[in-house]
Scaffold this motif. Structure first.
Motif, mmCIF file in Angstrom:
data_model
loop_
_atom_site.group_PDB
_atom_site.id
_atom_site.type_symbol
_atom_site.label_atom_id
_atom_site.label_comp_id
_atom_site.label_asym_id
_atom_site.label_seq_id
_atom_site.Cartn_x
_atom_site.Cartn_y
_atom_site.Cartn_z
ATOM 1 N N ALA A 124 0.658 -1.183 -0.074
ATOM 2 C CA ALA A 124 0.003 0.026 0.082
ATOM 3 C C ALA A 124 0.916 1.407 0.098
ATOM 4 C CB ALA A 124 -0.931 0.111 1.117
ATOM 5 N N ALA A 125 2.013 1.161 0.541
ATOM 6 C CA ALA A 125 2.986 2.367 0.657
ATOM 7 C C ALA A 125 3.906 2.447 -0.410
ATOM 8 C CB ALA A 125 3.908 2.479 2.070
ATOM 9 N N GLY A 126 3.719 1.171 -1.389
ATOM 10 C CA GLY A 126 4.665 1.235 -2.403
ATOM 11 C C GLY A 126 6.062 1.048 -2.041
ATOM 12 N N VAL A 127 6.518 0.290 -1.132
ATOM 13 C CA VAL A 127 7.680 0.388 -0.572
ATOM 14 C C VAL A 127 8.248 -0.998 -0.712
ATOM 15 C CG1 VAL A 127 8.871 0.349 1.871
ATOM 16 C CG2 VAL A 127 7.648 2.103 1.318
ATOM 17 N N ASP A 128 9.398 -1.197 -1.205
ATOM 18 C CA ASP A 128 10.112 -2.541 -1.111
ATOM 19 C C ASP A 128 10.614 -2.901 0.473
ATOM 20 O OD1 ASP A 128 11.567 -4.939 -1.597
ATOM 21 O OD2 ASP A 128 13.550 -3.999 -2.173
ATOM 22 N N GLY A 129 9.685 -4.103 0.847
ATOM 23 C CA GLY A 129 9.761 -4.553 2.276
ATOM 24 C C GLY A 129 9.873 -5.869 2.518
ATOM 25 N N PHE A 130 10.639 -6.085 3.678
ATOM 26 C CA PHE A 130 10.790 -7.767 3.808
ATOM 27 C C PHE A 130 10.354 -7.967 5.304
ATOM 28 C CE2 PHE A 130 12.881 -11.800 4.453
ATOM 29 C CZ PHE A 130 12.330 -12.502 3.232
ATOM 30 N N VAL A 131 9.593 -8.898 5.739
ATOM 31 C CA VAL A 131 9.388 -9.394 6.966
ATOM 32 C C VAL A 131 10.014 -10.510 7.566
ATOM 33 C CG1 VAL A 131 7.468 -10.025 8.777
ATOM 34 C CG2 VAL A 131 7.059 -8.556 6.595
ATOM 35 N N TYR A 132 10.751 -10.362 8.622
ATOM 36 C CA TYR A 132 11.576 -11.472 9.245
ATOM 37 C C TYR A 132 10.747 -11.635 10.560
ATOM 38 C CZ TYR A 132 15.736 -10.344 6.481
ATOM 39 O OH TYR A 132 16.496 -10.282 5.437
ATOM 40 N N PHE A 133 10.497 -13.026 11.107
ATOM 41 C CA PHE A 133 9.850 -13.130 12.253
ATOM 42 C C PHE A 133 10.709 -13.390 13.375
ATOM 43 C CE2 PHE A 133 8.977 -17.057 14.949
ATOM 44 C CZ PHE A 133 8.170 -16.420 15.771
ATOM 45 N N GLY A 134 10.558 -12.484 14.407
ATOM 46 C CA GLY A 134 11.574 -12.952 15.541
ATOM 47 C C GLY A 134 11.462 -14.064 16.236
ATOM 48 N N LYS A 135 12.233 -14.981 15.982
ATOM 49 C CA LYS A 135 11.952 -16.475 16.357
ATOM 50 C C LYS A 135 12.005 -16.619 17.758
ATOM 51 C CE LYS A 135 12.800 -21.169 14.836
ATOM 52 N NZ LYS A 135 12.390 -21.514 16.012
ATOM 53 N N LYS A 136 12.685 -15.625 18.477
ATOM 54 C CA LYS A 136 12.757 -15.993 19.931
ATOM 55 C C LYS A 136 11.179 -15.741 20.535
ATOM 56 C CE LYS A 136 13.751 -10.859 20.675
ATOM 57 N NZ LYS A 136 13.791 -10.445 19.337
ATOM 58 N N ALA A 137 10.374 -15.304 20.030
ATOM 59 C CA ALA A 137 9.062 -15.066 20.444
ATOM 60 C C ALA A 137 8.169 -16.322 20.470
ATOM 61 C CB ALA A 137 8.146 -14.248 19.581
ATOM 62 N N ASN A 138 8.630 -17.269 19.833
ATOM 63 C CA ASN A 138 8.008 -18.612 19.834
ATOM 64 C C ASN A 138 8.926 -19.493 18.962
ATOM 65 O OD1 ASN A 138 6.182 -20.872 19.306
ATOM 66 N ND2 ASN A 138 4.648 -19.629 20.614
ATOM 67 N N LYS A 139 9.088 -20.875 19.629
ATOM 68 C CA LYS A 139 10.087 -21.851 19.142
ATOM 69 C C LYS A 139 9.201 -22.819 18.175
ATOM 70 C CE LYS A 139 11.921 -22.946 23.150
ATOM 71 N NZ LYS A 139 11.772 -22.056 24.186
ATOM 72 N N ALA A 140 7.951 -22.950 18.129
ATOM 73 C CA ALA A 140 7.077 -23.685 17.498
ATOM 74 C C ALA A 140 7.569 -23.863 15.894
ATOM 75 C CB ALA A 140 5.739 -23.404 17.460
ATOM 76 N N ALA A 141 7.680 -25.357 15.437
ATOM 77 C CA ALA A 141 7.979 -25.362 14.157
ATOM 78 C C ALA A 141 7.117 -25.017 13.038
ATOM 79 C CB ALA A 141 8.518 -26.733 14.105
ATOM 80 N N CYS A 142 5.698 -25.075 13.547
ATOM 81 C CA CYS A 142 4.734 -24.596 12.557
ATOM 82 C C CYS A 142 4.700 -23.209 12.202
ATOM 83 C CB CYS A 142 3.482 -25.219 13.237
ATOM 84 S SG CYS A 142 2.819 -24.249 14.716
ATOM 85 N N VAL A 143 5.410 -22.292 13.312
ATOM 86 C CA VAL A 143 5.370 -20.912 12.987
ATOM 87 C C VAL A 143 6.473 -20.554 11.936
ATOM 88 C CG1 VAL A 143 5.710 -18.525 14.259
ATOM 89 C CG2 VAL A 143 4.616 -20.591 15.133
ATOM 90 N N ALA A 144 7.619 -21.256 12.037
ATOM 91 C CA ALA A 144 8.590 -20.931 11.219
ATOM 92 C C ALA A 144 8.050 -21.528 9.862
ATOM 93 C CB ALA A 144 9.898 -21.847 11.375
#
Length: 447
Positions: free
Chosen positions: A68-88
């Motif tokens: 929506a902002a027309g920005v080249d962006g990338f999302v990294y999940f902060g893994k320390k928040a949850n160790k579940a394999a299904c989240v990764a």
């Protein structure tokens, strides 16, 4: 849609109700007459349940904010928040990367299909093994100190780095001050590539993040003048989560009383449980401030974010079995103390002189009289309480009932868990909708 008790008078020695906002899948789980009981019987103790489809939903919301902002962006999940394999796995399948800070986290992310180029490696004083493994997998490495850069250089491997900047006025032990930052820029040489800069801020201030991001754009432009690509900045995490409606949060904060708690009340360091502009909406606010989006576009700079809690919003719950019920009196009024089959180590907020505030749901649903209730753990520690405050449960709990704490996937499940008393860690259960049925399996971390 929030969870709430019936609108009845709450006694003075009882905290006001704070029903959590929940996802449709969690609502369906709570309304199902069998699934929770089946899981509890199979597991034989407390457990956490994860909804990976909600993680995908949250990742996509961040992607939409960038588009929506027309920005080249990338999302990294902060893994320390949850160790579940299904989240990764959900992150890998929805085009997000993972922010890791140990060899264990890095290996776990790779095992769930996250490509090495989609990893961000953060944390202070990284081990030689972590630096070597990150470089081998072409991960983006956040350099926190000059000696860390020296150790990476000594490996003589191609590597992509960002330099972590110490924000002006910050007393953080992390990051490079202005003198160190200039030394680092001058020290970077092939086969290491200076891809850009990063920072982390405490708190949840969108304006502060936007202003600091604009400063990092200036660092990129100066680094480019020295021949570095410098086309990426990372603004870290700190994207708030909206757990409670505004009225419930205000009622709690404005009326906070020692009378609501068994023993002493926790300190005042509560998470902002009502957050009016949460998650991806906060990212949009960051991009809009002083037209940061336009600044990024005009200078061809990618913006990386590293949310943890925000990608886990409404993506999981923690479930405990009631093992005991006793009645006590406070201020001349009765209340119940439950003992459940787990510990407060599974609700991490309790171990930071705070309290996890969204009310647990008493399951199964039955008619009854509202009962002020505290929740204790199955240990010999007086302070081991899952809920110190007296919660207005809609009926009196019975031995064998389940207590479902909602929206615990972000940090609550993992940060402090320990097999204290040789109690097993609660396993993680993955829930999916399959047509008209709910299906569950153990997460890979529990097998």
């Amino acid at each position: 849609m929030g969870l709430s008790v019936a609108a009845t008078r709450v006694p003075a020695h009882c905290a006001p109700p704070m029903g959590a906002e929940v996802d449709a899948l969690e609502r369906r789980l709570l309304d199902d007459p069998q699934v929770l009981d089946e899981i509890a019987d199979a597991v034989g103790g407390p457990f956490h349940v994860l909804f990976p489809e909600r993680v995908t939903f949250n990742v996509n919301a961040f992607h939409s904010a960038f588009r929506a902002a027309g920005v080249d962006g990338f999302v990294y999940f902060g893994k320390k928040a949850n160790k579940a394999a299904c989240v990764a796995r959900a992150c890998a399948e929805s085009g997000a990367g993972v922010d890791v800070a140990s060899t264990g986290e890095l290996i776990a992310a790779l095992a769930q299909g996250v490509r090495g180029t989609d990893l961000m490696v953060t944390g202070p004083a990284k081990s030689g093994e972590l630096l070597w493994l990150a470089a081998r997998h072409d991960a983006l490495i956040a350099i926190d100190a000059l000696d860390e850069l020296d150790r990476l250089t000594a490996l003589d491997l191609p590597a992509r780095i960002v330099l972590r900047v110490l924000p002006d006025g910050s007393a953080s032990r992390f990051g490079l001050d202005p003198v160190e930052l200039e030394q680092a820029i001058q020290a970077v040489r092939a086969p290491i590539t200076l891809s850009g800069f990063s920072f982390h801020l405490s708190g949840y201030d969108a304006v502060a993040r936007a202003d600091q991001a604009a400063a990092l754009v200036g660092h990129c432009l100066r680094a480019r003048a020295d021949g570095h690509p410098a086309d990426t900045i990372s603004i870290g995490g700190g994207f708030g989560v909206d757990y409670l409606d505004a009225e419930s949060w205000s009622r709690f904060r404005d009326g906070l009383s020692e009378k609501w708690f068994h023993g002493s009340a926790p300190g005042d360091g509560y998470y902002p449980y009502h957050f009016p502009i949460p998650g991806a909406a906060m990212l949009s606010a960051v991009l809009a401030h002083n037209d940061l989006a336009g600044l990024l576009r005009s200078n061809t700079i990618r913006l990386a974010v590293e949310p943890g809690r925000a990608l886990l919003d409404r993506a999981g719950s923690s479930v405990f079995r009631v093992q005991g019920v006793k009645t006590r009196t406070a201020h001349g009024e009765p209340y119940d103390i439950l003992t459940v089959d787990g510990t407060s180590l599974s609700l991490s907020e309790q171990w930071f002189d705070s309290e996890y505030l969204p009310d647990p749901v008493l399951w199964p649903h039955r008619a009854g009289q509202q009962t002020p209730t505290c929740v204790g753990a199955t240990t010999c520690l007086e302070s081991d309480l899952l809920s110190r405050r007296r919660i207005p449960l809609p009926r009196r709990a019975r031995v064998g009932d389940l207590l479902v704490y909602p929206n615990t996937a972000g940090y609550q499940m993992d940060s402090n868990e320990s097999p204290f008393h040789e109690l097993p860690l609660p396993p993680k259960v993955v829930l999916h909708e399959r047509g008209d049925r709910l299906r569950w399996t153990l997460d890979a971390t529990a097998r």
